[in-house]
Structures are given as structure tokens and as C-alpha cells.
Design a protein around this motif. Structure first.
Motif, PDB file in Angstrom:
ATOM      1  N   SER A   1      22.434 -16.761  21.358  1.00 52.32           N
ATOM      2  CA  SER A   1      21.535 -17.463  22.279  1.00 52.32           C
ATOM      3  C   SER A   1      21.910 -17.212  23.731  1.00 52.32           C
ATOM      4  N   GLY A   2      22.507 -16.063  24.006  1.00 55.35           N
ATOM      5  CA  GLY A   2      22.872 -15.755  25.379  1.00 55.35           C
ATOM      6  C   GLY A   2      24.047 -16.549  25.880  1.00 55.35           C
ATOM      7  N   THR A   3      24.883 -17.022  24.967  1.00 57.96           N
ATOM      8  CA  THR A   3      26.031 -17.839  25.365  1.00 57.96           C
ATOM      9  C   THR A   3      27.063 -17.021  26.134  1.00 57.96           C
ATOM     10  N   PHE A   4      27.429 -15.861  25.603  1.00 62.05           N
ATOM     11  CA  PHE A   4      28.486 -15.044  26.193  1.00 62.05           C
ATOM     12  C   PHE A   4      27.964 -13.783  26.873  1.00 62.05           C
ATOM     13  N   TYR A   5      26.677 -13.506  26.719  1.00 60.53           N
ATOM     14  CA  TYR A   5      26.074 -12.324  27.336  1.00 60.53           C
ATOM     15  C   TYR A   5      24.569 -12.559  27.395  1.00 60.53           C
ATOM     16  N   PRO A   6      23.859 -11.921  28.317  1.00 63.12           N
ATOM     17  CA  PRO A   6      22.414 -12.153  28.419  1.00 63.12           C
ATOM     18  C   PRO A   6      21.695 -11.815  27.123  1.00 63.12           C
ATOM     19  N   LEU A   7      20.661 -12.568  26.844  1.00 58.42           N
ATOM     20  CA  LEU A   7      19.908 -12.366  25.605  1.00 58.42           C
ATOM     21  C   LEU A   7      19.290 -10.969  25.539  1.00 58.42           C
ATOM     22  N   ASP A   8      18.874 -10.441  26.682  1.00 58.71           N
ATOM     23  CA  ASP A   8      18.192  -9.137  26.656  1.00 58.71           C
ATOM     24  C   ASP A   8      19.145  -7.973  26.376  1.00 58.71           C
TER      25      ASP A   8
ATOM     26  N   PRO B   1      29.531  -6.738  35.776  1.00 59.64           N
ATOM     27  CA  PRO B   1      29.057  -8.125  35.854  1.00 59.64           C
ATOM     28  C   PRO B   1      27.856  -8.335  34.939  1.00 59.64           C
ATOM     29  N   VAL B   2      27.761  -9.534  34.378  1.00 59.27           N
ATOM     30  CA  VAL B   2      26.633  -9.847  33.499  1.00 59.27           C
ATOM     31  C   VAL B   2      25.741 -10.939  34.075  1.00 59.27           C
ATOM     32  N   GLY B   3      26.232 -11.652  35.089  1.00 57.94           N
ATOM     33  CA  GLY B   3      25.450 -12.705  35.709  1.00 57.94           C
ATOM     34  C   GLY B   3      25.202 -12.427  37.174  1.00 57.94           C
ATOM     35  N   PHE B   4      23.989 -12.765  37.617  1.00 59.52           N
ATOM     36  CA  PHE B   4      23.620 -12.486  39.003  1.00 59.52           C
ATOM     37  C   PHE B   4      22.924 -13.700  39.604  1.00 59.52           C
ATOM     38  N   GLY B   5      23.307 -13.992  40.857  1.00 56.46           N
ATOM     39  CA  GLY B   5      22.669 -15.053  41.616  1.00 56.46           C
ATOM     40  C   GLY B   5      21.950 -14.485  42.821  1.00 56.46           C
ATOM     41  N   PRO B   6      21.504 -15.328  43.726  1.00 54.73           N
ATOM     42  CA  PRO B   6      20.803 -14.848  44.923  1.00 54.73           C
ATOM     43  C   PRO B   6      21.648 -13.928  45.793  1.00 54.73           C
ATOM     44  N   ASP B   7      22.969 -14.099  45.744  1.00 53.96           N
ATOM     45  CA  ASP B   7      23.860 -13.300  46.581  1.00 53.96           C
ATOM     46  C   ASP B   7      24.537 -12.168  45.822  1.00 53.96           C
ATOM     47  N   GLY B   8      24.069 -11.882  44.615  1.00 49.28           N
ATOM     48  CA  GLY B   8      24.643 -10.780  43.856  1.00 49.28           C
ATOM     49  C   GLY B   8      25.378 -11.258  42.626  1.00 49.28           C
ATOM     50  N   PRO B   9      26.303 -10.438  42.097  1.00 49.75           N
ATOM     51  CA  PRO B   9      27.015 -10.783  40.861  1.00 49.75           C
ATOM     52  C   PRO B   9      27.849 -12.053  41.014  1.00 49.75           C
TER      53      PRO B   9
ATOM     54  N   PRO C   1      31.110 -14.381  39.042  1.00 48.58           N
ATOM     55  CA  PRO C   1      32.203 -14.224  38.071  1.00 48.58           C
ATOM     56  C   PRO C   1      31.750 -14.600  36.661  1.00 48.58           C
ATOM     57  N   TYR C   2      32.368 -13.963  35.688  1.00 47.23           N
ATOM     58  CA  TYR C   2      31.959 -14.182  34.304  1.00 47.23           C
ATOM     59  C   TYR C   2      32.126 -15.641  33.888  1.00 47.23           C
ATOM     60  N   VAL C   3      33.186 -16.300  34.344  1.00 48.58           N
ATOM     61  CA  VAL C   3      33.403 -17.688  33.971  1.00 48.58           C
ATOM     62  C   VAL C   3      32.293 -18.578  34.519  1.00 48.58           C
ATOM     63  N   VAL C   4      31.731 -18.227  35.675  1.00 44.84           N
ATOM     64  CA  VAL C   4      30.602 -18.971  36.225  1.00 44.84           C
ATOM     65  C   VAL C   4      29.359 -18.745  35.368  1.00 44.84           C
ATOM     66  N   PHE C   5      29.212 -17.518  34.884  1.00 45.66           N
ATOM     67  CA  PHE C   5      28.069 -17.184  34.032  1.00 45.66           C
ATOM     68  C   PHE C   5      28.111 -17.961  32.723  1.00 45.66           C
ATOM     69  N   VAL C   6      29.278 -18.063  32.121  1.00 45.38           N
ATOM     70  CA  VAL C   6      29.378 -18.621  30.773  1.00 45.38           C
ATOM     71  C   VAL C   6      29.572 -20.139  30.760  1.00 45.38           C
ATOM     72  N   ALA C   7      30.005 -20.718  31.865  1.00 45.91           N
ATOM     73  CA  ALA C   7      30.325 -22.153  31.890  1.00 45.91           C
ATOM     74  C   ALA C   7      29.149 -23.048  31.498  1.00 45.91           C
ATOM     75  N   PRO C   8      27.931 -22.849  32.021  1.00 42.57           N
ATOM     76  CA  PRO C   8      26.819 -23.717  31.589  1.00 42.57           C
ATOM     77  C   PRO C   8      26.554 -23.633  30.098  1.00 42.57           C
ATOM     78  N   ALA C   9      26.693 -22.443  29.525  1.00 42.71           N
ATOM     79  CA  ALA C   9      26.462 -22.281  28.091  1.00 42.71           C
ATOM     80  C   ALA C   9      27.498 -23.041  27.275  1.00 42.71           C
ATOM     81  N   LEU C  10      28.741 -23.039  27.732  1.00 45.55           N
ATOM     82  CA  LEU C  10      29.789 -23.765  27.014  1.00 45.55           C
ATOM     83  C   LEU C  10      29.549 -25.268  27.070  1.00 45.55           C
ATOM     84  N   LEU C  11      29.108 -25.758  28.211  1.00 47.46           N
ATOM     85  CA  LEU C  11      28.817 -27.186  28.335  1.00 47.46           C
ATOM     86  C   LEU C  11      27.698 -27.584  27.372  1.00 47.46           C
TER      87      LEU C  11
END
Length: 286
Positions: free
Chosen positions: A215-222, A74-82, A84-94
């Protein structure tokens, strides 16, 4: 000693009509310009609809049902853990979609208005002020950004690619802000050009494309090499994407960091707008 005042000269009906006819353009000139631009968009309206709906659909299908199946970590994490990748990338695509609109509406459209079709000079010969011409362009482009961002938000909801459904109401606003943060400086740059000598192609190739990729679109910048981080730091796409992920699924972020992201976007949009308006006024009145 008395001073006699002769009879007033008769009023000129034609002059009165001209003055009255100039009141509304002076008051609503920006909206008239925006209406003109939106009517002009009808000539490529099908392209706007397909790019506004078809492009996000293809991206979400390709990422949600394609690329995500190959990612084991997983590359994206929220308060409850990892998440899905599509959730991680969706804001960047918008956000990327509204920035794409900015690259289209604030480059060749501006050159067309000043040089190729010279419609800005025609508008300037009317009671519409130069500043209103610039404002009308921004209003029309902003309307297109709203359409694209709203379409993206609806598809994100349909794909269950948002952690918090209510975030779909906020994400379009962030998308438009990102589009303006990138578009206002670009508008100023385009308005300063006398001719297109390949500058717009250079913007697409050497500014937008690296910004989209790094710019961290498809993966975290770090996860990128340190020497590439600066691209994200100066990119409105990265700042808006980070805020979008915070809104969408609660990506970990301090209040100070969130406010910094917001301040950068507002500063770019406001500063670019002031400069763009000044260039429009100087060029059309000079």
C-alpha cells in the motif's frame, strides 16, 4: 352520568427505583461499555504501552538510521524537492499502527464478548442497548488508537521525521480515521461470526499483511507492478498514507485526489459502522 375514579394505587418504591436506575444506562450506556473495555485493557496495559511506544521507536530507528543509509535514490518529493526517506515513511508507519490496533480490538475482543466470555449478553440483559454496546467498543478502541497515534506523532517530531512540525497535530487524526476505516468493516465481519475457525488468522495473513506491504508504505505505489496497484486502491492504509504525506511534507497532490482519499476513508468507516451496528442489534435481540 358521572364516572367516578377510584383512588390511585400506591406507588411501588422498588419499581420507581428500578426505572430511575435505568435512565442513566439508557442515556450513557455507550460510555459505560467503553469504560468497561478500557478497564479490561489494563490487564494487558503494559503491552499497549510497549507496542504504542516501543514499536514506533524501533521502526524509526531501523528506518531512519538503518535502511535509509542504503538508499541512494530519493523516493519522496515535496515542494522543495526530495525529502529524507524517514520523512517519507513516517506517516505510513503512524497509520499502520492504528490499523494494527483495529485488527486487535475488532477481532478476538468481539468473539470473546459474544462467545467466550459472553459479556455482551450480560450487558444486553441490562438497560444498555445493543447499539450502545457496539458504540462503546468503538469508543474504547478509538481511545487506544489516539494513544498510539499521539505517541507516534511525538516520536516523529523527536526524530525530525516530519516536514512541517504542525502536521504532528493532524497526523493522529488521519491515523484514527484510517483505523476506523479498516476497523468498522472488520467489526461487522467479526460480529457476524459464531465461532473462530481461523478467520481472524486469515485476516491477519491475507488481508492486513498484503495491505501493509503493498500500500505504498515503504515505497511509492506506482513503483509496484501494475497488477498489484489494486491492493493500494482498496486499502484504507494507502489512502490515509497519501493524505499523511500531503500533510507532513506537502507531497504533490491535486485537491480532487485529496478529497477522493478522504471520501474513501469516511465511506469505509461510516458504511462499516452502519453494518456493524445492525449486526450487533440483530444478534443481541434475535
Amino acid at each position: 352520568m358521572s364516572t367516578s375514579i377510584g383512588p390511585r394505587p400506591p406507588r411501588d418504591p422498588a419499581l420507581d427505583a428500578a426505572v430511575a436506575g435505568a435512565v442513566r444506562p439508557r442515556r450513557y450506556g455507550a460510555w459505560y461499555v467503553a469504560e468497561h473495555q478500557l478497564r479490561a485493557m489494563r490487564s494487558y496495559g503494559w503491552t499497549i504501552v510497549m507496542s504504542g511506544i516501543g514499536t514506533p521507536l524501533m521502526y524509526l530507528l531501523g528506518i531512519g538510521l538503518g535502511l535509509a543509509t542504503f538508499l541512494d535514490v530519493p523516493v519522496g518529493f515535496g515542494p522543495d524537492g526530495p525529502v529524507p526517506y524517514v520523512v517519507f515513511v513516517a506517516p505510513a508507519l503512524l497509520v499502520s499502527a492504528t490499523v494494527t490496533v483495529a485488527t486487535e480490538e475488532f477481532t478476538y475482543t468481539v468473539m470473546s464478548g459474544f462467545k467466550w466470555r459472553r459479556v455482551f449478553w450480560g450487558m444486553n440483559a441490562s438497560p444498555v442497548a445493543p447499539g450502545q454496546i457496539a458504540t462503546g467498543l468503538v469508543l474504547a478502541a478509538g481511545a487506544r488508537m489516539v494513544f498510539v497515534a499521539t505517541a507516534y506523532a511525538g516520536l516523529i517530531l523527536a526524530f525530525d521525521a516530519v516536514g512541517r512540525p504542525a502536521a504532528a497535530l493532524v497526523l493522529p487524526l488521519l491515523g484514527v480515521l484510517a483505523g476506523l476505516a479498516f476497523g468498522m468493516p472488520l467489526l461487522a465481519f467479526s460480529a457476524s461470526l459464531k465461532d473462530d475457525g481461523g478467520q481472524f488468522a486469515a485476516v491477519q495473513r491475507f488481508v492486513f499483511t498484503p495491505m501493509f506491504l503493498f500500500s505504498g508504505t515503504f515505497y511509492p505505489l506506482d513503483t509496484l507492478p501494475v497488477w498489484l496497484h489494486w491492493i493500494g486502491w482498496v486499502s484504507p492504509l494507502w489512502h490515509a498514507t497519501e493524505l499523511g504525506r500531503l500533510v507532513s511534507y506537502g507531497a504533490p497532490m491535486s485537491t480532487t485526489t485529496a478529497l477522493t482519499h478522504l471520501a474513501v476513508l469516511v465511506a469505509l468507516a461510516a458504511g462499516g459502522w452502519v453494518l456493524a451496528r445492525r449486526i450487533f442489534v440483530g444478534r443481541l435481540r434475535g
